[in-house]
Scaffold this motif. Structure first.
Motif, PDB file in Angstrom:
ATOM      1  N   ILE A  41       7.692  -4.283  -1.735  1.00 29.88           N
ATOM      2  CA  ILE A  41       6.240  -4.271  -1.626  1.00 29.88           C
ATOM      3  C   ILE A  41       5.688  -5.696  -1.629  1.00 29.88           C
ATOM      4  CG2 ILE A  41       5.916  -4.106  -4.112  1.00 29.88           C
ATOM      5  CD1 ILE A  41       3.754  -2.499  -1.350  1.00 29.88           C
ATOM      6  N   MET A  42       6.475  -6.621  -2.211  1.00 33.21           N
ATOM      7  CA  MET A  42       6.044  -8.020  -2.238  1.00 33.21           C
ATOM      8  C   MET A  42       5.950  -8.598  -0.827  1.00 33.21           C
ATOM      9  SD  MET A  42       5.522  -8.422  -5.376  1.00 33.21           S
ATOM     10  CE  MET A  42       5.116 -10.164  -5.331  1.00 33.21           C
ATOM     11  N   ASP A  43       6.789  -8.128   0.088  1.00 33.19           N
ATOM     12  CA  ASP A  43       6.709  -8.597   1.474  1.00 33.19           C
ATOM     13  C   ASP A  43       5.361  -8.229   2.083  1.00 33.19           C
ATOM     14  OD1 ASP A  43       9.379  -9.496   1.337  1.00 33.19           O
ATOM     15  OD2 ASP A  43      10.119  -7.486   1.808  1.00 33.19           O
ATOM     16  N   ILE A  44       4.876  -7.027   1.759  1.00 34.44           N
ATOM     17  CA  ILE A  44       3.578  -6.595   2.276  1.00 34.44           C
ATOM     18  C   ILE A  44       2.445  -7.327   1.583  1.00 34.44           C
ATOM     19  CG2 ILE A  44       2.039  -4.614   2.521  1.00 34.44           C
ATOM     20  CD1 ILE A  44       4.454  -2.841   2.807  1.00 34.44           C
ATOM     21  N   ILE A  45       2.562  -7.506   0.276  1.00 34.31           N
ATOM     22  CA  ILE A  45       1.517  -8.199  -0.476  1.00 34.31           C
ATOM     23  C   ILE A  45       1.345  -9.627   0.023  1.00 34.31           C
ATOM     24  CG2 ILE A  45       0.910  -9.117  -2.760  1.00 34.31           C
ATOM     25  CD1 ILE A  45       2.056  -6.594  -3.979  1.00 34.31           C
ATOM     26  N   ASP A  46       2.461 -10.300   0.331  1.00 33.23           N
ATOM     27  CA  ASP A  46       2.370 -11.675   0.844  1.00 33.23           C
ATOM     28  C   ASP A  46       1.561 -11.730   2.132  1.00 33.23           C
ATOM     29  OD1 ASP A  46       3.869 -12.640  -1.244  1.00 33.23           O
ATOM     30  OD2 ASP A  46       5.770 -12.616  -0.139  1.00 33.23           O
ATOM     31  N   VAL A  47       1.805 -10.779   3.030  1.00 27.38           N
ATOM     32  CA  VAL A  47       1.077 -10.750   4.299  1.00 27.38           C
ATOM     33  C   VAL A  47      -0.406 -10.464   4.068  1.00 27.38           C
ATOM     34  CG1 VAL A  47       0.860  -9.549   6.501  1.00 27.38           C
ATOM     35  CG2 VAL A  47       3.121 -10.078   5.601  1.00 27.38           C
ATOM     36  N   LEU A  48      -0.693  -9.508   3.187  1.00 25.36           N
ATOM     37  CA  LEU A  48      -2.088  -9.163   2.924  1.00 25.36           C
ATOM     38  C   LEU A  48      -2.842 -10.294   2.230  1.00 25.36           C
ATOM     39  CD1 LEU A  48      -1.683  -5.446   1.776  1.00 25.36           C
ATOM     40  CD2 LEU A  48      -2.748  -6.255   3.886  1.00 25.36           C
ATOM     41  N   GLN A  49      -2.197 -10.974   1.306  1.00 20.41           N
ATOM     42  CA  GLN A  49      -2.872 -12.056   0.589  1.00 20.41           C
ATOM     43  C   GLN A  49      -3.188 -13.238   1.504  1.00 20.41           C
ATOM     44  OE1 GLN A  49      -0.313 -12.840  -2.794  1.00 20.41           O
ATOM     45  NE2 GLN A  49      -1.539 -11.519  -4.121  1.00 20.41           N
ATOM     46  N   LYS A  50      -2.324 -13.467   2.491  1.00 20.93           N
ATOM     47  CA  LYS A  50      -2.615 -14.544   3.448  1.00 20.93           C
ATOM     48  C   LYS A  50      -3.815 -14.197   4.311  1.00 20.93           C
ATOM     49  CE  LYS A  50       2.143 -16.230   3.799  1.00 20.93           C
ATOM     50  NZ  LYS A  50       3.335 -16.367   4.684  1.00 20.93           N
ATOM     51  N   GLU A  51      -3.953 -12.927   4.635  1.00 18.21           N
ATOM     52  CA  GLU A  51      -5.058 -12.499   5.494  1.00 18.21           C
ATOM     53  C   GLU A  51      -6.336 -12.245   4.699  1.00 18.21           C
ATOM     54  OE1 GLU A  51      -6.705 -11.836   9.141  1.00 18.21           O
ATOM     55  OE2 GLU A  51      -4.625 -12.437   8.734  1.00 18.21           O
ATOM     56  N   PHE A  52      -6.191 -11.718   3.475  1.00 16.87           N
ATOM     57  CA  PHE A  52      -7.352 -11.418   2.615  1.00 16.87           C
ATOM     58  C   PHE A  52      -7.127 -12.069   1.240  1.00 16.87           C
ATOM     59  CE2 PHE A  52      -6.350  -7.730   5.327  1.00 16.87           C
ATOM     60  CZ  PHE A  52      -7.463  -7.748   6.175  1.00 16.87           C
ATOM     61  N   PRO A  53      -7.320 -13.351   1.120  1.00 16.18           N
ATOM     62  CA  PRO A  53      -7.013 -14.048  -0.139  1.00 16.18           C
ATOM     63  C   PRO A  53      -7.848 -13.600  -1.336  1.00 16.18           C
ATOM     64  CG  PRO A  53      -8.174 -15.495   1.405  1.00 16.18           C
ATOM     65  CD  PRO A  53      -7.808 -14.269   2.164  1.00 16.18           C
ATOM     66  N   SER A  54      -9.033 -13.061  -1.091  1.00 14.55           N
ATOM     67  CA  SER A  54      -9.887 -12.661  -2.204  1.00 14.55           C
ATOM     68  C   SER A  54      -9.762 -11.179  -2.542  1.00 14.55           C
ATOM     69  CB  SER A  54     -11.355 -12.984  -1.872  1.00 14.55           C
ATOM     70  OG  SER A  54     -11.768 -12.279  -0.708  1.00 14.55           O
ATOM     71  N   ALA A  55      -8.949 -10.457  -1.813  1.00  6.38           N
ATOM     72  CA  ALA A  55      -8.838  -9.011  -2.030  1.00  6.38           C
ATOM     73  C   ALA A  55      -7.828  -8.702  -3.121  1.00  6.38           C
ATOM     74  CB  ALA A  55      -8.440  -8.310  -0.738  1.00  6.38           C
ATOM     75  N   GLU A  56      -8.077  -7.607  -3.841  1.00  2.71           N
ATOM     76  CA  GLU A  56      -7.120  -7.101  -4.834  1.00  2.71           C
ATOM     77  C   GLU A  56      -6.288  -6.004  -4.178  1.00  2.71           C
ATOM     78  OE1 GLU A  56      -7.000  -4.741  -9.137  1.00  2.71           O
ATOM     79  OE2 GLU A  56      -8.906  -5.456  -8.293  1.00  2.71           O
ATOM     80  N   ILE A  57      -4.984  -6.050  -4.402  1.00  4.10           N
ATOM     81  CA  ILE A  57      -4.078  -5.102  -3.758  1.00  4.10           C
ATOM     82  C   ILE A  57      -3.471  -4.186  -4.804  1.00  4.10           C
ATOM     83  CG2 ILE A  57      -2.020  -4.845  -2.320  1.00  4.10           C
ATOM     84  CD1 ILE A  57      -2.648  -7.740  -1.326  1.00  4.10           C
ATOM     85  N   GLN A  58      -3.629  -2.887  -4.615  1.00  2.98           N
ATOM     86  CA  GLN A  58      -3.096  -1.891  -5.532  1.00  2.98           C
ATOM     87  C   GLN A  58      -2.027  -1.054  -4.812  1.00  2.98           C
ATOM     88  OE1 GLN A  58      -3.697  -1.321  -8.724  1.00  2.98           O
ATOM     89  NE2 GLN A  58      -5.383  -2.730  -9.093  1.00  2.98           N
ATOM     90  N   ASN A  59      -0.829  -1.058  -5.376  1.00  3.45           N
ATOM     91  CA  ASN A  59       0.243  -0.265  -4.790  1.00  3.45           C
ATOM     92  C   ASN A  59       0.372   1.056  -5.534  1.00  3.45           C
ATOM     93  OD1 ASN A  59       2.591   0.529  -3.362  1.00  3.45           O
ATOM     94  ND2 ASN A  59       3.882  -0.318  -4.970  1.00  3.45           N
ATOM     95  N   LEU A  60       0.244   2.165  -4.814  1.00  2.00           N
ATOM     96  CA  LEU A  60       0.327   3.504  -5.412  1.00  2.00           C
ATOM     97  C   LEU A  60       1.616   4.221  -5.032  1.00  2.00           C
ATOM     98  CD1 LEU A  60      -3.337   4.676  -4.682  1.00  2.00           C
ATOM     99  CD2 LEU A  60      -2.469   3.465  -6.690  1.00  2.00           C
ATOM    100  N   GLY A  61       2.489   3.529  -4.316  1.00  4.59           N
ATOM    101  CA  GLY A  61       3.724   4.166  -3.864  1.00  4.59           C
ATOM    102  C   GLY A  61       4.956   3.439  -4.364  1.00  4.59           C
ATOM    103  N   GLU A  62       5.999   3.418  -3.538  1.00  5.41           N
ATOM    104  CA  GLU A  62       7.267   2.805  -3.897  1.00  5.41           C
ATOM    105  C   GLU A  62       7.149   1.287  -3.931  1.00  5.41           C
ATOM    106  OE1 GLU A  62       9.975   4.414  -4.738  1.00  5.41           O
ATOM    107  OE2 GLU A  62       9.239   6.430  -4.314  1.00  5.41           O
ATOM    108  N   THR A  63       7.897   0.682  -4.838  1.00  7.78           N
ATOM    109  CA  THR A  63       7.930  -0.780  -4.894  1.00  7.78           C
ATOM    110  C   THR A  63       9.012  -1.355  -3.979  1.00  7.78           C
ATOM    111  OG1 THR A  63       9.386  -0.653  -6.828  1.00  7.78           O
ATOM    112  CG2 THR A  63       7.023  -0.876  -7.232  1.00  7.78           C
ATOM    113  N   ASP A  64      10.084  -0.603  -3.780  1.00  8.20           N
ATOM    114  CA  ASP A  64      11.133  -0.960  -2.824  1.00  8.20           C
ATOM    115  C   ASP A  64      11.326   0.218  -1.891  1.00  8.20           C
ATOM    116  OD1 ASP A  64      12.206  -3.622  -3.864  1.00  8.20           O
ATOM    117  OD2 ASP A  64      12.349  -2.366  -5.652  1.00  8.20           O
ATOM    118  N   PHE A  65      11.508  -0.070  -0.620  1.00  8.84           N
ATOM    119  CA  PHE A  65      11.604   1.019   0.350  1.00  8.84           C
ATOM    120  C   PHE A  65      12.576   0.639   1.456  1.00  8.84           C
ATOM    121  CE2 PHE A  65       8.076  -1.763   1.327  1.00  8.84           C
ATOM    122  CZ  PHE A  65       8.187  -2.000   2.687  1.00  8.84           C
TER     123      PHE A  65
END
Length: 206
Positions: free
Chosen positions: A58-82
């Protein structure tokens, strides 16, 4: 603050190396513009080199989202590894699939028949039925009586009820034991892949 919610399953299929977030995850956000943009983000897939199973975090996805939306909070409700599964572009031929199905059916049929015969021979079911038939009728059993017929019929019905389907028709809406076992097998494969990836030297050094 804008919050982006993610929900991922443990194993998902992809059609190629070029895929976006909406293809592997459910994305929700109160800001619909952010949600639409997040769904279309491309994810890094350098490790995907061909058909197979690949472990992501999930960290791979969070890295991409944080680069695009630096001020957004990201909540993961599913698997951490997939696991992402990339299948071959051309599926096996129908003749090969039918051949494999036929071989599995033959092995299953004779394997089950051998197991049933070995069990019956081990417990002496033939002698038992003969003794019961003589006890209740006074005649000697010839091996083909109502007991053998009822036992064979009940065995077949019991198998149909247990496996919960006949051909393509299911008796009830519940999953069959075979479907449950296959799901457990798939989960064990995914867990093993994720565990092996987490123990790899590259992950350990990082």
């Amino acid at each position: 603050m804008t919050t982006i919610y993610l929900k991922l399953d443990k194993n998902m299929k992809i059609t190629g190396r070029d895929f976006c977030l909406k293809e592997i995850a459910q994305v929700r956000c109160s800001d619909k513009a952010v949600e639409t943009k997040a769904k279309l983000l491309k994810l890094p897939a350098l490790q995907i080199t061909g058909p197979g199973r690949y472990v992501f975090s999930i960290m791979d996805i969070i890295d991409v989202l944080q680069k695009e939306f630096p001020s957004a909070e990201i909540q993961n409700l599913g698997e951490t590894d997939f696991v992402l599964t990339l299948e071959k572009d051309s599926p096996p031929s129908a003749a090969w699939q039918w051949t494999k199905t036929l071989l599995v059916c033959i092995m299953t049929f004779f394997g089950a028949a051998f197991s049933i015969m070995a069990f019956n021979n081990d417990v002496g079911i033939t002698e038992l039925f003969g003794q019961l038939y003589t006890l209740f009728t006074g005649d000697v059993s010839n091996g083909f009586t109502v007991l053998e017929f009822s036992y064979s019929l009940g065995l077949g019905i019991g198998i149909l009820v247990y496996f919960n389907h006949f051909g393509k028709k299911k008796i009830t809406a519940d999953p069959t034991p075979l479907e449950v076992e296959m799901r457990m097998y798939e989960d064990q494969i995914d867990d093993t892949l994720i565990e092996a990836d987490s123990r790899s030297p590259q992950k350990t050094r990082s």
